[in-house]
Write a protein that holds these residues in place. Structure first.
Motif, PDB file in Angstrom:
ATOM      1  N   ILE A  92     -36.996 -15.067  13.745  1.00 37.56           N
ATOM      2  CA  ILE A  92     -36.619 -14.130  12.686  1.00 37.56           C
ATOM      3  C   ILE A  92     -36.367 -12.742  13.261  1.00 37.56           C
ATOM      4  CG2 ILE A  92     -37.424 -12.982  10.581  1.00 37.56           C
ATOM      5  CD1 ILE A  92     -36.688 -15.898  10.171  1.00 37.56           C
ATOM      6  N   SER A  93     -37.293 -12.237  14.054  1.00 35.85           N
ATOM      7  CA  SER A  93     -37.126 -10.887  14.591  1.00 35.85           C
ATOM      8  C   SER A  93     -35.974 -10.807  15.583  1.00 35.85           C
ATOM      9  CB  SER A  93     -38.426 -10.388  15.226  1.00 35.85           C
ATOM     10  OG  SER A  93     -38.823 -11.215  16.286  1.00 35.85           O
ATOM     11  N   SER A 150     -32.699 -10.879  13.646  1.00 35.81           N
ATOM     12  CA  SER A 150     -32.549  -9.613  12.932  1.00 35.81           C
ATOM     13  C   SER A 150     -32.139  -8.487  13.877  1.00 35.81           C
ATOM     14  CB  SER A 150     -33.855  -9.263  12.228  1.00 35.81           C
ATOM     15  OG  SER A 150     -33.742  -8.035  11.560  1.00 35.81           O
ATOM     16  N   HIS A 185     -28.573  -8.687  14.722  1.00 35.07           N
ATOM     17  CA  HIS A 185     -27.681  -8.727  13.548  1.00 35.07           C
ATOM     18  C   HIS A 185     -27.050 -10.096  13.370  1.00 35.07           C
ATOM     19  CE1 HIS A 185     -28.153  -4.398  13.261  1.00 35.07           C
ATOM     20  NE2 HIS A 185     -27.899  -4.323  14.559  1.00 35.07           N
ATOM     21  N   GLN A 186     -27.884 -11.125  13.486  1.00 32.61           N
ATOM     22  CA  GLN A 186     -27.439 -12.500  13.344  1.00 32.61           C
ATOM     23  C   GLN A 186     -28.193 -13.176  12.208  1.00 32.61           C
ATOM     24  OE1 GLN A 186     -28.458 -13.649  17.421  1.00 32.61           O
ATOM     25  NE2 GLN A 186     -26.280 -14.112  17.745  1.00 32.61           N
ATOM     26  N   VAL A 187     -27.646 -14.267  11.764  1.00 35.70           N
ATOM     27  CA  VAL A 187     -28.312 -15.110  10.776  1.00 35.70           C
ATOM     28  C   VAL A 187     -29.152 -16.119  11.544  1.00 35.70           C
ATOM     29  CG1 VAL A 187     -27.934 -16.744   8.896  1.00 35.70           C
ATOM     30  CG2 VAL A 187     -26.379 -14.810   9.205  1.00 35.70           C
ATOM     31  N   VAL A 188     -30.402 -16.286  11.154  1.00 38.01           N
ATOM     32  CA  VAL A 188     -31.318 -17.142  11.914  1.00 38.01           C
ATOM     33  C   VAL A 188     -30.812 -18.579  11.996  1.00 38.01           C
ATOM     34  CG1 VAL A 188     -32.870 -17.754  10.012  1.00 38.01           C
ATOM     35  CG2 VAL A 188     -33.754 -17.636  12.333  1.00 38.01           C
TER      36      VAL A 188
END
Length: 68
Positions: free
Chosen positions: A35-36, A39, A42-45
């Motif tokens: 997740i971090s 984030s 700037h990506q989608v997990v």
């Protein structure tokens, strides 16, 4: 998101008991690294870490929402 502990599971159950069918079956587990990292980049997990368990959780939620 939930951790694997009794307190979080108790909250999930309390929500299900209170709101019944209005609560989704999917539960998003807490995993800090995917997740971090996604984030910060700037990506989608789901795209950054497609094989991670948390990505599978989010995909499950998406499928449940679309089916609903």
């Amino acid at each position: 998101m939930r951790n694997r502990n009794g307190v979080d599971m108790a909250w999930v159950q309390a929500l299900k008991d209170t709101f019944g069918e209005a609560v989704f079956d999917s539960v998003i587990r807490y995993q800090a690294k995917p997740i971090s990292t996604a984030s910060l980049n700037h990506q989608v997990v789901i795209e950054a870490f497609p094989s991670s368990p948390v990505s599978h959780d989010y995909q499950s939620l998406v499928n449940e929402v679309l089916k609903g």
